[in-house]
Design a protein around this motif. Structure first.
Motif, PDB file in Angstrom:
ATOM      1  N   LYS A 126      -2.904   9.694 -18.550  1.00 41.76           N
ATOM      2  CA  LYS A 126      -4.218  10.052 -17.999  1.00 41.76           C
ATOM      3  C   LYS A 126      -4.495  11.528 -18.269  1.00 41.76           C
ATOM      4  CE  LYS A 126      -4.407   6.001 -15.995  1.00 41.76           C
ATOM      5  NZ  LYS A 126      -5.298   4.942 -16.478  1.00 41.76           N
ATOM      6  N   LYS A 127      -4.100  11.969 -19.420  1.00 39.85           N
ATOM      7  CA  LYS A 127      -4.208  13.395 -19.723  1.00 39.85           C
ATOM      8  C   LYS A 127      -5.626  13.932 -19.517  1.00 39.85           C
ATOM      9  CE  LYS A 127      -3.697  16.744 -23.329  1.00 39.85           C
ATOM     10  NZ  LYS A 127      -4.106  16.972 -24.697  1.00 39.85           N
ATOM     11  N   GLY A 128      -5.715  15.053 -18.777  1.00 41.36           N
ATOM     12  CA  GLY A 128      -7.011  15.691 -18.577  1.00 41.36           C
ATOM     13  C   GLY A 128      -7.834  15.072 -17.470  1.00 41.36           C
ATOM     14  N   ARG A 129      -7.383  13.884 -16.971  1.00 43.11           N
ATOM     15  CA  ARG A 129      -8.171  13.252 -15.912  1.00 43.11           C
ATOM     16  C   ARG A 129      -7.632  13.652 -14.552  1.00 43.11           C
ATOM     17  NH1 ARG A 129      -8.916   7.292 -17.237  1.00 43.11           N
ATOM     18  NH2 ARG A 129      -8.162   7.359 -19.374  1.00 43.11           N
ATOM     19  N   ILE A 135      -1.126  15.467 -10.514  1.00 38.88           N
ATOM     20  CA  ILE A 135       0.311  15.580 -10.765  1.00 38.88           C
ATOM     21  C   ILE A 135       0.672  17.010 -11.150  1.00 38.88           C
ATOM     22  CG2 ILE A 135       2.191  14.804 -12.261  1.00 38.88           C
ATOM     23  CD1 ILE A 135       0.819  12.074 -12.337  1.00 38.88           C
ATOM     24  N   MET A 136      -0.212  17.642 -11.920  1.00 39.78           N
ATOM     25  CA  MET A 136       0.075  19.035 -12.304  1.00 39.78           C
ATOM     26  C   MET A 136       0.066  19.947 -11.080  1.00 39.78           C
ATOM     27  SD  MET A 136       0.838  19.399 -15.444  1.00 39.78           S
ATOM     28  CE  MET A 136       1.708  17.849 -15.438  1.00 39.78           C
ATOM     29  N   VAL A 137      -0.863  19.705 -10.145  1.00 41.22           N
ATOM     30  CA  VAL A 137      -0.877  20.505  -8.917  1.00 41.22           C
ATOM     31  C   VAL A 137       0.417  20.269  -8.134  1.00 41.22           C
ATOM     32  CG1 VAL A 137      -1.999  20.824  -6.679  1.00 41.22           C
ATOM     33  CG2 VAL A 137      -3.368  20.699  -8.751  1.00 41.22           C
ATOM     34  N   TYR A 138       0.853  19.004  -8.100  1.00 42.38           N
ATOM     35  CA  TYR A 138       2.118  18.705  -7.439  1.00 42.38           C
ATOM     36  C   TYR A 138       3.261  19.523  -8.057  1.00 42.38           C
ATOM     37  CZ  TYR A 138       6.600  16.292  -7.065  1.00 42.38           C
ATOM     38  OH  TYR A 138       7.935  16.029  -6.923  1.00 42.38           O
ATOM     39  N   THR A 139       3.288  19.604  -9.401  1.00 41.16           N
ATOM     40  CA  THR A 139       4.382  20.359 -10.018  1.00 41.16           C
ATOM     41  C   THR A 139       4.274  21.847  -9.670  1.00 41.16           C
ATOM     42  OG1 THR A 139       3.143  20.686 -12.055  1.00 41.16           O
ATOM     43  CG2 THR A 139       4.620  18.804 -11.981  1.00 41.16           C
ATOM     44  N   PHE A 140       3.036  22.360  -9.583  1.00 39.05           N
ATOM     45  CA  PHE A 140       2.888  23.764  -9.189  1.00 39.05           C
ATOM     46  C   PHE A 140       3.473  23.989  -7.805  1.00 39.05           C
ATOM     47  CE2 PHE A 140      -0.865  24.295 -12.132  1.00 39.05           C
ATOM     48  CZ  PHE A 140      -0.199  25.169 -12.944  1.00 39.05           C
ATOM     49  N   VAL A 141       3.129  23.078  -6.885  1.00 41.04           N
ATOM     50  CA  VAL A 141       3.608  23.243  -5.510  1.00 41.04           C
ATOM     51  C   VAL A 141       5.131  23.150  -5.486  1.00 41.04           C
ATOM     52  CG1 VAL A 141       3.524  22.289  -3.185  1.00 41.04           C
ATOM     53  CG2 VAL A 141       1.454  22.411  -4.551  1.00 41.04           C
ATOM     54  N   ALA A 142       5.681  22.158  -6.199  1.00 42.74           N
ATOM     55  CA  ALA A 142       7.133  21.986  -6.198  1.00 42.74           C
ATOM     56  C   ALA A 142       7.820  23.208  -6.808  1.00 42.74           C
ATOM     57  CB  ALA A 142       7.520  20.731  -6.972  1.00 42.74           C
ATOM     58  N   LEU A 143       7.148  23.810  -7.805  1.00 42.83           N
ATOM     59  CA  LEU A 143       7.713  24.988  -8.453  1.00 42.83           C
ATOM     60  C   LEU A 143       7.686  26.191  -7.511  1.00 42.83           C
ATOM     61  CD1 LEU A 143       8.667  25.630 -11.384  1.00 42.83           C
ATOM     62  CD2 LEU A 143       6.401  26.541 -11.794  1.00 42.83           C
ATOM     63  N   SER A 144       6.730  26.185  -6.587  1.00 42.99           N
ATOM     64  CA  SER A 144       6.536  27.344  -5.722  1.00 42.99           C
ATOM     65  C   SER A 144       7.202  27.213  -4.368  1.00 42.99           C
ATOM     66  CB  SER A 144       5.043  27.587  -5.514  1.00 42.99           C
ATOM     67  OG  SER A 144       4.389  27.624  -6.746  1.00 42.99           O
ATOM     68  N   ILE A 215       2.567  13.303 -25.166  1.00 42.93           N
ATOM     69  CA  ILE A 215       1.312  13.765 -25.777  1.00 42.93           C
ATOM     70  C   ILE A 215       1.538  14.096 -27.250  1.00 42.93           C
ATOM     71  CG2 ILE A 215      -0.389  15.629 -25.740  1.00 42.93           C
ATOM     72  CD1 ILE A 215      -0.135  15.567 -22.691  1.00 42.93           C
ATOM     73  N   ASP A 216       2.681  14.697 -27.566  1.00 51.63           N
ATOM     74  CA  ASP A 216       2.985  14.992 -28.971  1.00 51.63           C
ATOM     75  C   ASP A 216       3.108  13.717 -29.785  1.00 51.63           C
ATOM     76  OD1 ASP A 216       2.912  17.648 -28.601  1.00 51.63           O
ATOM     77  OD2 ASP A 216       5.073  17.984 -28.603  1.00 51.63           O
ATOM     78  N   PHE A 217       3.793  12.724 -29.203  1.00 51.17           N
ATOM     79  CA  PHE A 217       4.001  11.477 -29.944  1.00 51.17           C
ATOM     80  C   PHE A 217       2.697  10.736 -30.165  1.00 51.17           C
ATOM     81  CE2 PHE A 217       8.614  11.596 -28.761  1.00 51.17           C
ATOM     82  CZ  PHE A 217       9.058  11.618 -30.058  1.00 51.17           C
TER      83      PHE A 217
ATOM     84  N   ALA B 274       0.008  29.330 -28.750  1.00 49.37           N
ATOM     85  CA  ALA B 274      -1.229  28.920 -29.406  1.00 49.37           C
ATOM     86  C   ALA B 274      -1.452  27.413 -29.306  1.00 49.37           C
ATOM     87  CB  ALA B 274      -1.196  29.353 -30.863  1.00 49.37           C
ATOM     88  N   LYS B 275      -0.358  26.629 -29.277  1.00 51.42           N
ATOM     89  CA  LYS B 275      -0.495  25.182 -29.254  1.00 51.42           C
ATOM     90  C   LYS B 275      -1.089  24.678 -27.942  1.00 51.42           C
ATOM     91  CE  LYS B 275       3.532  23.611 -30.422  1.00 51.42           C
ATOM     92  NZ  LYS B 275       4.671  22.763 -30.668  1.00 51.42           N
ATOM     93  N   LYS B 276      -0.767  25.404 -26.842  1.00 46.77           N
ATOM     94  CA  LYS B 276      -1.188  24.913 -25.531  1.00 46.77           C
ATOM     95  C   LYS B 276      -2.518  25.502 -25.103  1.00 46.77           C
ATOM     96  CE  LYS B 276       3.543  24.602 -23.842  1.00 46.77           C
ATOM     97  NZ  LYS B 276       4.423  25.606 -23.276  1.00 46.77           N
ATOM     98  N   ARG B 277      -3.038  26.463 -25.877  1.00 47.41           N
ATOM     99  CA  ARG B 277      -4.252  27.147 -25.468  1.00 47.41           C
ATOM    100  C   ARG B 277      -5.392  26.150 -25.279  1.00 47.41           C
ATOM    101  NH1 ARG B 277      -4.490  32.118 -29.238  1.00 47.41           N
ATOM    102  NH2 ARG B 277      -2.381  32.480 -28.467  1.00 47.41           N
ATOM    103  N   THR B 278      -6.179  26.361 -24.223  1.00 50.13           N
ATOM    104  CA  THR B 278      -7.272  25.418 -23.975  1.00 50.13           C
ATOM    105  C   THR B 278      -8.583  25.895 -24.566  1.00 50.13           C
ATOM    106  OG1 THR B 278      -7.506  26.456 -21.818  1.00 50.13           O
ATOM    107  CG2 THR B 278      -6.333  24.364 -21.901  1.00 50.13           C
ATOM    108  N   ILE B 279      -8.688  27.182 -24.878  1.00 48.35           N
ATOM    109  CA  ILE B 279      -9.928  27.659 -25.506  1.00 48.35           C
ATOM    110  C   ILE B 279      -9.626  28.397 -26.809  1.00 48.35           C
ATOM    111  CG2 ILE B 279     -11.553  27.837 -23.615  1.00 48.35           C
ATOM    112  CD1 ILE B 279     -10.419  30.768 -23.306  1.00 48.35           C
TER     113      ILE B 279
END
Lengths: 324, 279
Positions: A126-129, A135-144, A215-217, B274-279
């Protein structure tokens, strides 16, 4: 490859010797000794000196070092504890605690992958959605979250306010006496909260890694080929992408579990869980150097070996990678 | 770099709160009467927030929690800034030299780093803190720095190694530019973005580690007010549950700080790659 691995093992031996020497000298410089904790108000200076003499602490440091190393190499004898449980062999004192830490680490790693793998896959699909962002916010919180603070929050919320889990210790006293199944269940019960705490904090790297792998694959040629052949989307993920993306994750298991082992220093202390991390801290506080030195050596060997195992595992999984 | 932060709402909010909190703590600090903040008063022990005119309550020694929180935050921030700065400085220097020169220099430096990182960082700090009698916040920071520059050095070394292979470096060499100048005037500027993103992320991590170590009793000395020492109040189950004002503000402050720094750090991290840049 095997030659490089053998070489790295050979480098390890002199490194460990130097480390043991440094550790030993530091222990000598450290103020105080374990025996002071055993002095009563009536102990005379002579009695104290006799205790020191009996423990061999009055010998010059190189004699002590030679004796310590000699015992380890010739008889596998790591010495006797001086402060924590005086007179008992170090291996026994550590051996008592090791199963607890091993159980905790295994449980933590289990939870870690159970949480991280689905979240990593979901975030990538669900990239970008909105789900990915959550999930990314969750990782930020877990990291902090410092593990100590997160542990305290969990104790307060789930052990004290709602009594879902026990708040401290590694086993219930009564269950320990009962033995068998009761003791086993009690151990599991005491593991859940500390393991979940450690696991949630450890998920971040696995989620990031898995997400970016997938995402790379998705952009790679073999996925485009599969798509153009008309392979259904779900099948592309399960058969083509996940197979490739999960392999390195599996290869890094050794490093993750070593990280969990070290992370247990904080978790064990917060949860008063009697494992090796807690033992190390008490052994330093009590100046019980035979125990502390052995633990340092143990952790050093474990760290190096886990990296080696990970390297070997990765080369077996992906023959394109060569280690040098 | 700034564009990446500006376009990331979370990073902007993070940066804003980070500045607000740091400014509040450092601007408020000179106005705190330290003697009054340290005075023990048995009549005002363990007052909950709001009672007796204490906005955040009082601790078991009857001291006002609000100035204590500011003092603690200042001490903890000082340590975190000092340690991160020091470790980054050493890491960048060592990494640059090791990566740029390569060969034997690199080999020796890398083996030393491997050796130091053999033992877990936490164990090393605990041992050295126990080793030094009457240690102060400064000695604690030095110990912390001594064992935390290695990951930065590894990262910078890998990048410097790549840069050293590039044409502009060999061109500069053929022109006769001294190595020192190539390293600092030509290679270093290319690594600035990666250094800043690494700096922010380690700053957040170091704040958490300082709290953890102080909580274990191997961080800042007990007499020094610090966020870790405030969180330590929660060790007593009764206080944890019933006197939350003792430790919760400090715990929340740490989390908010780390979150803000991490938000900014992730945006910088994207900008550096550079690969992860969004803009």
């Amino acid at each position: 490859m095997w030659k490089t691995i053998a070489r790295r093992f050979l480098i390890l031996i002199p490194q460990l010797f130097v480390l043991s020497l440094i550790v030993f000298i530091i222990a000598q410089i450290m103020p105080g000794d374990a025996l002071r904790g055993r002095l009563g108000p009536d102990t005379t200076f002579e009695q104290y000196m006799a205790l020191r003499e009996a423990a061999g602490l009055n010998d010059p440091w190189y004699v002590q070092y030679a004796r310590w190393m000699g015992d380890i190499l010739l008889r596998g004898d790591f010495g006797t504890s001086l402060g924590i449980s005086p007179g008992r062999p170090v291996t026994e004192v550590i051996g008592e605690r090791m199963p607890n830490t091993v159980r905790l680490s295994l449980m933590t790693s289990l939870f870690l992958y159970m949480i991280a793998v689905p979240l990593g896959i979901l975030a990538a699909r669900k990239k970008g959605r909105i789900l990915d962002k959550t999930i990314m916010v969750y990782t930020f919180v877990a990291l902090s979250l410092p593990s100590v603070v997160f542990g305290l929050f969990n104790i307060l919320n789930f052990a004290l306010n709602r009594q879902w889990f026990p708040s401290r210790g590694s086993i219930d006293v009564l269950a320990f006496g009962a033995g068998g199944m009761v003791a086993f269940m009690s151990r599991i019960e005491h593991l859940l909260l500390p393991a979940l705490t450690g696991a949630m904090l450890g998920t971040v790297t696995v989620i990031y890694f898995l997400r970016s792998e997938i995402i790379d694959f998705e952009a790679s040629d073999f996925v485009t080929t599969a798509k153009s052949k008309g392979v259904p989307n779900n099948k592309i993920y399960t058969r083509h992408i996940l197979r490739n993306a999960l392999l390195p994750i599996a290869g890094h298991f050794g490093i993750v579990i070593a990280g969990v082992f070290v992370g247990s220093f904080f978790i064990e202390t917060v949860f008063s869980f009697s494992g090796m991390g807690e033992l190390f801290i008490t052994s330093i506080m009590r100046r019980d150097f035979p125990v502390a030195n052995t633990l340092i050596m143990f952790y050093a060997i474990m760290g190096v070996v886990s990296v080696l195992i990970a390297d070997i595992a990765i080369t077996i999984i992906d023959p394109r990678i060569r280690i040098k | 770099m700034w564009r990446e932060v500006k376009n990331d709402k979370l990073a902007l909010i993070g940066l804003f709160f980070f500045i607000v909190i740091v400014a509040t703590v450092y601007l408020w600090y000179p106005f705190i009467d330290q003697a009054a903040a340290d005075r023990v008063n048995l009549l005002t022990r363990n007052l909950p927030p709001g009672e007796g005119g204490f906005l955040l309550g009082t601790d078991p020694s009857g001291r006002d929690m609000l100035p204590r929180l500011i003092l603690s935050a200042r001490n903890s921030f000082n340590i975190a800034f000092l340690v991160t700065g020091g470790a980054t400085l050493i890491g960048v220097f060592v990494g640059l030299f090791s990566g740029y020169y390569g060969g034997h220099v690199d080999n020796v430096i890398m083996r030393i780093i491997d050796f130091i990182t053999m033992v877990p960082f936490i164990m090393l700090v605990i041992v050295f803190v126990a080793l030094i009698p009457n240690y102060t916040p400064l000695t604690f920071s030095l110990i912390f720095i001594a064992f935390s520059w290695q990951p930065t050095a590894r990262l910078i070394r890998a990048k410097a190694l790549q840069q050293g292979e590039l044409d502009y470096v060999s061109a500069s060499k053929t022109l006769g530019t001294p190595n020192i100048i190539i390293i600092f005037r030509e290679v270093l500027p290319n690594l600035v973005s990666i250094i800043t993103s690494n700096l922010t992320l380690t700053l957040a991590a170091n704040m958490g580690i300082e709290t953890g170590l102080t909580f274990l009793g191997f961080g800042l000395p007990h007499g020094v007010p610090s966020l870790g020492n405030l969180v330590h109040f929660a060790r007593i189950p009764y206080d944890m549950q019933n006197r939350m004002w003792l430790w919760l503000p400090a715990a929340l402050l740490i989390i908010v700080m780390m979150l803000c720094i991490n938000f900014v750090g992730q945006a910088l991290n994207r900008a550096a790659d550079a690969k992860k840049r969004t803009i």
